[in-house]
Design a protein around this motif. Sequence first.
Motif, short mmCIF file in Angstrom:
data_model
loop_
_atom_site.label_atom_id
_atom_site.label_comp_id
_atom_site.label_asym_id
_atom_site.label_seq_id
_atom_site.Cartn_x
_atom_site.Cartn_y
_atom_site.Cartn_z
N GLN A 126 1.12 4.21 2.75
CA GLN A 126 -0.21 4.76 2.43
C GLN A 126 -1.27 3.68 2.25
N CYS A 152 -1.56 15.23 -1.89
CA CYS A 152 -1.26 13.86 -1.46
C CYS A 152 -2.56 13.09 -1.31
N LEU A 153 -2.57 11.84 -1.77
CA LEU A 153 -3.77 11.02 -1.66
C LEU A 153 -4.15 10.77 -0.20
N HIS A 171 8.63 13.46 -2.69
CA HIS A 171 7.39 13.33 -1.91
C HIS A 171 7.21 11.89 -1.42
N GLU A 172 7.44 10.91 -2.32
CA GLU A 172 7.21 9.51 -1.95
C GLU A 172 8.28 9.01 -0.99
N HIS A 188 7.47 9.98 2.44
CA HIS A 188 6.47 9.09 3.07
C HIS A 188 7.15 7.95 3.83
NI NI Z 1 1.61 11.53 -0.66
#
Ligand code: NI
Length: 174
Positions: free
Chosen positions: A56, A98-99, A140-141, A144
């Motif tokens: 990210q 999510c960012l 979630h991470e 990614h």
């Molecule tokens: Ni995220």
Amino acid sequence: MLWFFMAVREIKKYPDPILKKKALPVKNIDGAIQRLIDDMLDTMYSAPGIGLAAPQVGESKRIIVVDVSAREEGRPLIILINPELIKAEGKVESEEGCLSVPGYVSKIHRAERVFVKGLDREGRPVEIEADGLLARALQHEIDHLNGILFIDRMSPIKREFFKKRYLRRLKAKV
Ligand code: NI
């Protein structure tokens, strides 16, 4: 003031291709990795967010940071290098965002409890058993790191709706 030493990085947004890539394992936990972790923490806290994965911030490396203490008191900050989801049990549906996908939330199914292994920032092995929001954030991470976003876990119909709205809004901004 500590502010001047912070290194907040730009957060890559969907549909940036780096978010679709499988991140590479970290082989040496050197100074560059330590700086990346510090930058990830600064970026996560200033967003503010409860988790962040290295892709990210544009680094295709298997590192995640998670801090859900603002919403689940007493949960420690977790920094994991090369995390592995060893066991997942149960199933719960809850709202997730999510960012890298700003402005959108959706109900997503996740395992209720997880068992995760990895290395801490000094390279020592860590094992984490988690439930609740922490379990969700860890899944979630780790997703990614495998090029998976929460929108990939929505139903195909919901995902199509999302894509249309999101891309339309993205175009409107340009
Ligand atoms: Ni995220």
